[in-house]
Design a protein around this motif. Structure first.
Motif, PDB file in Angstrom:
ATOM      1  N   THR A  17       0.833  -1.201   0.000  1.00  0.00           N
ATOM      2  CA  THR A  17       0.000   0.000   0.000  1.00  0.00           C
ATOM      3  C   THR A  17       0.871   1.256   0.000  1.00  0.00           C
ATOM      4  O   THR A  17       0.603   2.220  -0.723  1.00  0.00           O
ATOM      5  N   ASP A  40      -8.220  -4.065  -1.444  1.00  0.00           N
ATOM      6  CA  ASP A  40      -8.258  -4.746  -0.155  1.00  0.00           C
ATOM      7  C   ASP A  40      -9.621  -4.549   0.509  1.00  0.00           C
ATOM      8  O   ASP A  40      -9.760  -3.818   1.491  1.00  0.00           O
ATOM      9  N   ASN A  45      -7.060   0.725   3.471  1.00  0.00           N
ATOM     10  CA  ASN A  45      -6.233   1.743   4.105  1.00  0.00           C
ATOM     11  C   ASN A  45      -5.448   2.607   3.140  1.00  0.00           C
ATOM     12  O   ASN A  45      -4.730   3.499   3.543  1.00  0.00           O
ATOM     13  N   ASP A 119      -3.685  -1.692  -5.955  1.00  0.00           N
ATOM     14  CA  ASP A 119      -3.067  -2.090  -4.690  1.00  0.00           C
ATOM     15  C   ASP A 119      -3.681  -3.423  -4.268  1.00  0.00           C
ATOM     16  O   ASP A 119      -4.844  -3.498  -3.892  1.00  0.00           O
TER      17      ASP A 119
HETATM   18 MG   LIG Z   1      -2.036  -3.106   1.969  1.00  0.00          MG
END
Ligand SMILES: [Mg+2]
Ligand SMILES: Nc1ncnc2c1ncn2[C@@H]1O[C@H](COP(=O)(O)OP(=O)(O)O)[C@@H](O)[C@H]1O
Lengths: 269, 249
Positions: A17, A40, A45, A119
């Motif tokens: 990330t 995710d 995040n 990501d």
């Molecule tokens: Mg991550």
């Protein structure tokens, strides 16, 4: 046509990330319209690392389900007008992502964006597989330790067999190694694998080495991608990576221990 | 335009028949107890769920001739575990009849793997090593050569009928199998099994031996039993009277 980059590893906590946020911002700052997508689901995040968590209205799953349009869900970065974030859903379970849904969104984004950074979540399950399925390039983030290298190797096997490119017999996904959280001191002490060790095991094109750096944590906490901190080693390392990816020939840095100046050498016993 | 696309397409051939050799996992049964089989199957799948998911499976009944096997129940158990049975081989006349009723193809039982020597080593190889389905042997005996120039990654498995040459490395956790010889012009860190159909003259050559396991015609050696003197060096691995030998080249 956009170029789709997946940031992947197999293992969690290696810096995917952090890397996605940094290179997406880096590419956008170079003037390329870039979207970064958080795959995710349930553990979002990316929005925190990019400092836009308080502007999330809709998410990736909403768009897949037709509950929002892509334009409604994309968040424009306040620092760089070429960067857009598509956040993950925190509340759905990971089965909410479907191949058709993801494919449609990527296709739509491809019309207007130059780069799409995906990501990937950890693991080799659905979310991770979908993040890499449509990719053109893979940034394989690895830490200099045996378990992480092994997981990356596993991921590379999946990349070469289960991607859209593999299924269509197109040119394979271009794979790059990003060796992250590298600490030359610990390598010297034999506590960590060296760049050569990792290269030897993975035999992969090295895009860059990102040093272990305290600045990364404070950057995350303040919602500023580390690449914007040009003072930090890690920030410079990511800038090098973006430039190398774009074709510039830059020597590798941060592999050896800091050369101490004359002063340092005199006073070291 | 007046041509009806449907009319044109019915004139051109809609299909062709071709013969093709495929590799499928085979389930060699040692017990006819469906409960035990289901339980162990689930355990096995847990170790590699991706590998087994929707995988085709050939059921080999040679080991359970003497036992009362409820084939319909077995097929259900396998399907429930997410695996797709594609046929049986080596069954009794009765079992073959049941298979027919279940619309399961019946394959000839000739090509059993001779990897029986691997028994002591891993249960995994029993279930996982996929010999190809037997095909009719009317083609001339040419040795099939397979050359791979990409690294074989952890979790990948390769099976070839003839000789296998790899001009890259084989990662730990990868498995390469050949009915003939294996050549690895790179570091061999995974498992390499040559002569998997029992050819005792098969050899393994590699330019840097760091393998997890090497085997020829079922005679294997694990990493721990590979002498220091041949580790990290170019070697030839061959069989001499059932003894697996490794020498520097
Ligand atoms: Mg991550
Ligand atoms: N170069 C680095 N130096 C120090 N800490 C890092 C570095 N890269 C990542 N981290 C830290 O490692 C943790 C995991 O990073 P993250 O990017 O969330 O990994 P992933 O997405 O792979 O799970 C975070 O706490 C992050 O701040």
């Amino acid at each position: 046509m956009a170029r789709i980059i997946v940031v992947t590893s197999g293992k969690g906590g290696v810096g995917k990330t952090t890397t996605s946020a940094a290179i997406a911002m880096g590419l956008a700052k170079k003037g390329f319209k870039t979207a970064v997508i958080d795959f995710d689901v349930g553990l979002r995040n990316l929005d925190l690392i990019l400092g836009c968590e308080r502007r999330v209205v809709y998410d990736f799953v909403n768009v897949i389900n037709g509950e929002a349009t892509l334009n409604q869900a994309l968040i424009k970065d306040k620092r760089c007008n070429q960067l857009y974030i598509l956040p993950a859903s925190q509340t759905r379970d990971k089965d909410a992502l479907t191949k058709e849904g993801v494919g449609k969104i990527l296709e739509e984004l491809s019309k207007t964006f130059k780069y799409i950074v995906c990501d990937s979540p950890a693991g080799i399950e659905r979310g991770a597989n979908l993040a890499m399925y449509f990719a053109d390039d893979a940034f394989v983030v690895t830490n200099p330790e045996v378990a992480s290298v092994r997981d990356s190797d596993r991921m590379l096997g999946i990349l070469s067999s289960k991607s859209k490119r593999a299924e269509n017999n197109d040119d394979p996904i271009k794979e790059y190694l990003l060796l992250s959280r590298y600490n030359p001191k610990r390598v010297k002490l034999g506590e960590m694998l060296s760049v050569e060790d990792v290269q030897d095991i993975l035999s992969l094109h090295l895009l860059g080495v990102i040093p272990e750096s305290k600045a990364v944590l404070s950057a995350s906490n303040s919602g500023t991608p580390i690449i914007l901190n040009e003072e930090s080693n890690a920030g410079q390392a990511y800038l090098d990576i973006v430039e190398r990816y774009l074709g510039e020939d830059k020597p590798h840095r941060f592999i050896d221990e800091d050369k101490k100046g004359l002063f340092g050498r005199l006073f070291r016993s | 335009m007046s041509t009806d696309p449907k009319a044109t397409s019915s004139n051109s051939p809609a299909f062709e028949f071709k013969s093709s050799v495929i590799t499928v996992p085979v389930l060699n049964l040692f017990s006819a107890d469906i409960n035990v089989i289901s339980l162990q199957l689930r355990e096995k799948i847990k170790q590699a769920p991706e590998f087994f998911k929707n995988s085709p499976l050939l059921i080999d009944l040679q080991g359970v001739h003497e036992q009362e096997l409820n084939l319909p129940l077995l097929v259900d158990a396998i399907r429930n575990a997410g695996i797709l049975p594609i046929g049986i081989r080596g069954g009794t006349q009765d079992q073959k009849q049941v298979a027919k009723d279940l619309l399961l193809p019946i394959m000839s039982a000739q090509s059993r793997t001779t990897s029986a020597n691997l028994q002591t080593n891993t249960k995994e190889t029993k279930l996982a090593a996929p010999p190809p389905t037997p095909t009719e042997k009317n083609e001339p005996a040419v040795i099939e050569n397979t050359i791979i120039d990409q690294p074989i990654r952890s979790g990948q498995r390769i099976y070839v009928k003839g000789d296998l040459t790899i001009t890259a490395q084989v990662s730990p956790g990868a498995e390469i199998m050949a009915e003939g010889n294996i050549h690895v012009y790179g570091t061999l860190r995974g498992r390499a099994l040559a002569g998997v159909q029992g050819d005792e003259s098969a050899c393994i050559f590699c330019s840097d031996l760091q393998a997890e396991l090497v085997s020829i015609a079922g005679n294997y050696r694990i990493s721990e039993d590979i002498e220091e003197s041949v580790r990290n060096t170019p070697v030839q691995i061959y069989l001499n009277k059932q003894a697996l030998l490794i020498k520097n080249i």
